[in-house]
Write a protein that holds these residues in place. Structure first.
Motif, PDB file in Angstrom:
ATOM      1  N   VAL A 225       6.885  -6.275  -1.919  1.00  0.00           N
ATOM      2  CA  VAL A 225       7.829  -5.294  -1.383  1.00  0.00           C
ATOM      3  C   VAL A 225       7.173  -4.455  -0.293  1.00  0.00           C
ATOM      4  O   VAL A 225       7.799  -4.114   0.711  1.00  0.00           O
ATOM      5  N   ARG A 226       5.896  -4.126  -0.474  1.00  0.00           N
ATOM      6  CA  ARG A 226       5.189  -3.361   0.568  1.00  0.00           C
ATOM      7  C   ARG A 226       5.151  -4.136   1.877  1.00  0.00           C
ATOM      8  O   ARG A 226       5.382  -3.573   2.952  1.00  0.00           O
ATOM      9  N   CYS A 227       4.875  -5.447   1.795  1.00  0.00           N
ATOM     10  CA  CYS A 227       4.839  -6.269   3.002  1.00  0.00           C
ATOM     11  C   CYS A 227       6.224  -6.364   3.644  1.00  0.00           C
ATOM     12  O   CYS A 227       6.339  -6.372   4.870  1.00  0.00           O
ATOM     13  N   TYR A 228       7.273  -6.444   2.833  1.00  0.00           N
ATOM     14  CA  TYR A 228       8.621  -6.483   3.390  1.00  0.00           C
ATOM     15  C   TYR A 228       8.903  -5.213   4.195  1.00  0.00           C
ATOM     16  O   TYR A 228       9.435  -5.262   5.308  1.00  0.00           O
ATOM     17  N   ASN A 229       8.564  -4.070   3.625  1.00  0.00           N
ATOM     18  CA  ASN A 229       8.861  -2.798   4.277  1.00  0.00           C
ATOM     19  C   ASN A 229       7.955  -2.511   5.472  1.00  0.00           C
ATOM     20  O   ASN A 229       8.310  -1.709   6.328  1.00  0.00           O
ATOM     21  N   ALA A 230       6.813  -3.182   5.532  1.00  0.00           N
ATOM     22  CA  ALA A 230       5.898  -2.995   6.659  1.00  0.00           C
ATOM     23  C   ALA A 230       6.209  -3.918   7.829  1.00  0.00           C
ATOM     24  O   ALA A 230       5.672  -3.737   8.921  1.00  0.00           O
ATOM     25  N   ASN A 231       7.087  -4.903   7.609  1.00  0.00           N
ATOM     26  CA  ASN A 231       7.342  -5.905   8.653  1.00  0.00           C
ATOM     27  C   ASN A 231       8.848  -6.125   8.808  1.00  0.00           C
ATOM     28  O   ASN A 231       9.371  -7.196   8.510  1.00  0.00           O
ATOM     29  N   MET A 232       9.534  -5.109   9.265  1.00  0.00           N
ATOM     30  CA  MET A 232      10.977  -5.205   9.402  1.00  0.00           C
ATOM     31  C   MET A 232      11.470  -4.602  10.707  1.00  0.00           C
ATOM     32  O   MET A 232      10.794  -3.780  11.337  1.00  0.00           O
ATOM     33  N   LEU A 233      12.631  -5.065  11.110  1.00  0.00           N
ATOM     34  CA  LEU A 233      13.334  -4.520  12.271  1.00  0.00           C
ATOM     35  C   LEU A 233      14.524  -3.723  11.739  1.00  0.00           C
ATOM     36  O   LEU A 233      15.295  -4.225  10.925  1.00  0.00           O
ATOM     37  N   THR A 234      14.680  -2.497  12.202  1.00  0.00           N
ATOM     38  CA  THR A 234      15.751  -1.649  11.689  1.00  0.00           C
ATOM     39  C   THR A 234      16.653  -1.176  12.816  1.00  0.00           C
ATOM     40  O   THR A 234      16.246  -1.078  13.971  1.00  0.00           O
TER      41      THR A 234
END
Length: 275
Positions: A225-234
């Motif tokens: 989950v940490r990696c998901y939140n660190a590598n996203m476009l918002t």
């Protein structure tokens, strides 16, 4: 799940909440693969087994992923394994009708835990893109794990929806997840597990394990989950906005928002045309 994963996913917004949250971040699966810890990746590379579980009877169960922050209660599970005509025991698969077997898939392995049917299907953790061939993280959903909802809620409160309401939701999820984890341990203690009420001995709405049968830990889920939140476009939704994602290259999720505000985003799936 790989057998039902579309090539594209599209979103169209008609109403956007004026409050914080309600976004649909796109997760860069190439960046996630590069960012995941090497020890976790080594264990996950052979693949996973994921299950959407069915209870013996429909109802409301004390399961963290079923917590509904909109009404601060638990969502009802409306279907049981009896819908498929299954019977607990070694002959479960043989007792199912051909229609039921086609419904759940012929590559599904059935297992039973405290009266719940677990339908395990194999899932690759890393797979090549169908066009470019580049290796990508496939997007393991943290809610396949009992600690996944709480793990994501921590990041929601820290980065996506910094409101008092979200802090309250995260605190409640922490308590629910803590109690659920203790109950899971107690079910393994001889003489104690059978004393617990049946609804407290459930495996949860979903289960997950590595290809070799070993468990996916809560620490594994937190790091994913940490990696998901660190590598996203918002982006913030606005009415009339249309977004299309390559569903292999990007994953997505929805950030929480106050349900008192209207939010309406339509979703559509698509596949590449066969050559």
């Amino acid at each position: 799940m790989p057998q039902s994963k579309p090539d594209f996913i599209a979103f169209f917004c008609t109403f956007a909440p004026p409050c914080a949250g309600g976004q649909t971040p796109a997760i860069d699966m190439r960046a996630v693969l590069a960012d995941l810890p090497s020890d976790l990746l080594r264990r996950f590379l052979p693949g996973l087994r994921c299950s959407m579980n069915l209870p013996p009877v429909p109802g409301v169960y004390f399961i963290p992923s079923q917590f509904d922050p909109g009404r601060f209660g638990f969502r009802r599970i409306g279907r049981s394994w009896r819908f498929f005509g299954a019977q607990p025991g070694e002959a479960a698969a043989a007792a199912m009708t051909p229609e039921a077997i086609r419904d759940i898939g012929d590559d599904v392995v059935l297992d039973w835990r405290n009266g719940w049917m677990q339908r395990f299907a194999a899932m690759p953790a890393v797979a090549p893109h169908p066009v470019t061939g580049e290796r990508l993280w496939t997007g393991y959903n943290p809610k396949f794990h009992w600690a996944g909802a709480f793990a994501q809620s921590l990041f929601d409160a820290a980065f996506h929806n910094r409101t008092t309401r979200q802090v309250v939701v995260t605190t409640i999820l922490a308590l629910i997840t803590g109690v659920f984890s203790v109950l899971r341990l107690l079910t393994c203690v001889p003489g104690i597990g059978l004393l617990l009420p049946p609804f407290l001995r459930s495996p949860g709405l979903s289960s997950t394990a590595l290809a070799d049968g070993s468990a996916v830990s809560a620490w594994d889920v937190f790091r994913i989950v940490r990696c998901y939140n660190a590598n996203m476009l918002t982006w913030s939704w606005r009415p009339g906005q249309f977004v299309v994602l390559d569903n292999h290259r990007f994953g997505h999720f929805r950030t929480p928002f106050d349900p008192g505000y209207k939010r309406e985003v339509y979703t559509m799936f698509g596949s590449r045309r066969e050559s």
